[in-house]
Write an enzyme that holds these catalytic residues in place. Structure first.
Site, PDB file in Angstrom:
ATOM      1  N   ASP A  75      -1.971  45.098  -2.564  1.00 52.31           N
ATOM      2  CA  ASP A  75      -2.900  44.454  -1.644  1.00 52.31           C
ATOM      3  C   ASP A  75      -3.219  45.396  -0.484  1.00 52.31           C
ATOM      4  OD1 ASP A  75      -4.431  42.447  -0.334  1.00 52.31           O
ATOM      5  OD2 ASP A  75      -3.143  40.930  -1.231  1.00 52.31           O
ATOM      6  N   ASP A 108       1.261  50.605  -3.522  1.00 57.17           N
ATOM      7  CA  ASP A 108       1.218  49.216  -3.102  1.00 57.17           C
ATOM      8  C   ASP A 108      -0.089  48.627  -3.649  1.00 57.17           C
ATOM      9  OD1 ASP A 108       1.834  46.867  -1.489  1.00 57.17           O
ATOM     10  OD2 ASP A 108       0.216  47.548  -0.174  1.00 57.17           O
TER      11      ASP A 108
END
Ligand SMILES: [Mg+2]
Length: 344
Positions: free
Chosen positions: A30, A28
């Site tokens: 952020d 992922d």
């Protein structure tokens, strides 16, 4: 009780690092690689070190407003060597599943931005913004310029039950520089409220299509997912059958880990990504399941009370011990007395 005495009482697992045996990382972004405009400490270095070991670093993003190239450029500017092909976006996953819903060359109504239209055109679809063009499907993804007129066109098109509806993702919020803003899920929900139906497919995390696309594209035999959110990254990895790391540099912290439901429990919990390649500490559970130790940290269940026996030298060890105890003790978290120190 001396540790030597405990070793026969406790089940021991073989220690190894989370990265051992992994061929592809599905990260992922952020909260894992960057926070806003800044790299998260140690993340780029750790992922680069993994690349040097021969591990491919792929990135999964639900954000439909940016193209794979835009995302790759940002990561390169932070020092991570990735190509657009290393980025798997929710629009790409949406288009991968759209092919199962409507035939190539069909007209598709887009609610969203460049990230979506460029991928649709690349896949040979005819893009429209008007329901009057009788689209075969509606594809909906986040873009800051999506407005009422776009949502209304989607509603007009979806009044025909034969028109398929694919949403890139269902995130309720999207982090912005100035704070937390409504995400694609809220915009999907607005259309849902008007038309009384739900999307036929949701492509992004925590649903499977984005993971399936990533595994296929990278030819992953032993992937490892990295994320900072239990309800998207970790739940999604679990639903896709992929081992996962929750890294405590983003949204979810101690409190959420301890309360994690069965479907959203990570395989590993790391303080930061330096620990990816370090031996993961052995989690030792007593035979009666009431005591868990991780290195010098130890917790014990007495009735419905979780007691800290030893804090240990590392906050994450204490969290690993306490979460294992809480997840496996058979008593739901709301019925347990958990010391505030574990999650505050
Ligand atoms: Mg995140």
């Amino acid at each position: 009780v001396p540790d030597g005495g405990l070793s026969t009482l406790f089940r021991r697992d073989k220690p190894s690092s989370p990265l051992d045996g992994v061929d592809v990382i599905l990260a992922d972004l952020d909260g894992v690689v960057y926070a806003g405009a800044h790299a998260i400490p140690h993340a780029v270095e750790a992922l680069t070190a993994a690349q040097h070991r021969g591990v491919r670093v792929g990135c999964l993003t639900n954000n439909a407003s940016r193209t794979d190239k835009t995302v790759a450029d940002q990561l390169v500017s932070l020092g991570l060597a990735v190509n657009p092909d290393d980025i798997v976006t929710s629009p790409q996953a949406a288009i991968a599943v759209l092919g199962d819903q409507v035939s190539a060359g069909s007209t598709v109504l887009v609610v969203g931005g460049d990230g979506l239209t460029s991928e649709l055109e690349l896949a040979g679809y005819v893009v429209t913004r008007s329901a009057d063009d009788h689209p075969a499907a509606v594809v909906q993804g986040f873009h800051p310029d999506v407005g009422w007129r776009d949502l209304a066109e989607a509603a007009y098109a979806l009044a025909d039950p034969g028109v398929k509806w694919v949403a890139t993702n269902q995130d309720w919020t999207i982090p912005q520089t100035r704070g937390i803003a409504p995400g694609n899920g809220t915009l999907v929900s607005a259309v849902h409220t008007a038309v009384g139906r739900l999307p036929d497919v949701i492509a992004g995390k925590p649903e499977r299509p984005i993971y399936d696309l990533a595994v296929t594209r990278f030819g992953a035999a032993a992937p490892l997912a990295l994320g900072d959110r239990l309800d998207t990254d970790i739940l999604g990895a679990n639903q896709a059958g992929i081992p996962s790391v929750l890294v405590l540099t983003g949204i979810d912290r101690e409190k959420q880990v301890l309360a994690a439901g069965h479907d959203s429990r990570p395989t590993y919990v790391l303080g930061d990504l330096r620990e990816l390649a370090e031996p993961y500490p052995v989690v030792k559970t007593s035979r009666d399941g009431k005591q868990v130790e991780v290195r010098a940290a130890a917790v014990r269940l007495e009735g419905n009370v979780v007691r800290i026996l030893r804090r240990g030298d590392d906050r994450v060890d204490l969290l690993r011990a306490a979460s294992t105890l809480i997840w496996t003790c058979g008593i739901p978290i709301y019925a347990l007395e958990v010391p505030e120190e574990l999650y505050s």
